[in-house]
Design a protein around this motif. Sequence first.
Motif, PDB file in Angstrom:
ATOM      1  N   GLU A   1       5.479   4.307   2.177  1.00 50.27           N
ATOM      2  CA  GLU A   1       6.082   5.468   2.839  1.00 50.27           C
ATOM      3  C   GLU A   1       6.813   5.051   4.105  1.00 50.27           C
ATOM      4  O   GLU A   1       7.922   5.523   4.382  1.00 50.27           O
ATOM      5  CB  GLU A   1       5.003   6.496   3.170  1.00 50.27           C
TER       6      GLU A   1
ATOM      7  N   SER B   1       0.835  -1.202   0.000  1.00 58.64           N
ATOM      8  CA  SER B   1       0.000   0.000   0.000  1.00 58.64           C
ATOM      9  C   SER B   1       0.869   1.251   0.000  1.00 58.64           C
ATOM     10  O   SER B   1       2.059   1.199   0.317  1.00 58.64           O
ATOM     11  CB  SER B   1      -0.899   0.012   1.242  1.00 58.64           C
TER      12      SER B   1
ATOM     13  N   HIS C   1       0.684   3.753   2.084  1.00 58.51           N
ATOM     14  CA  HIS C   1       1.093   4.049   3.462  1.00 58.51           C
ATOM     15  C   HIS C   1       2.273   3.174   3.870  1.00 58.51           C
ATOM     16  O   HIS C   1       3.249   3.662   4.442  1.00 58.51           O
ATOM     17  CB  HIS C   1      -0.075   3.844   4.423  1.00 58.51           C
TER      18      HIS C   1
END
Length: 188
Positions: free
Chosen positions: A89, A84, A86
């Motif tokens: 990151e 994903s 997120h």
Amino acid sequence: MTQLPSLNPIPANIEDHIRRLLTAPAEPAIGEWLLELLQDSGHMSTGDDMRWRLLCMVWLALQYNPEEGWRYLQWMNMGEPAISGHLSEMLIEALDNLDAHVQFASWQAAATDPRLQTFFADFYPIPAQRKMPSVIAGLLARRHDHPETGVWLARYCEGTAYHDGKFMRPWRLLTAAWLAAQFDAEAG
């Protein structure tokens, strides 16, 4: 054999131990230690803890134990087959914090498990802008001709091929020239 720290209790300086082990030769005992660390650190959920825990999950999955690592990655990624945004990151932050960009690129390139290849297919270990000078300086000083450096350079060039920002241009030119001169003239 690499000295592994005791995990009872988990050392307060666990990131220092992880950073040291990232540069150690791959040994099955490290994979067992990573699994034990993940099992024993489930209660640790601060942002800093989650970053190093994620890197350990990735490391376990890509280099030592795909089944166990995959189970943890699926839990962190809520069962989705591809990483994903997120989690991407968070993984970049972990790679930045632990200086593990080159190791990750090498693990990713060597992955044979189709689930992991799909999971990381669109993920590139591109350091944060603030980290690029130290990443490049470190590689030039210690590992300028190491095959793993060539793997990372290729992934960096591929991942930044369509970035046209002023900041990225000098780094893209340097990495492409380095890739071409030292490792793969055609790709560079």
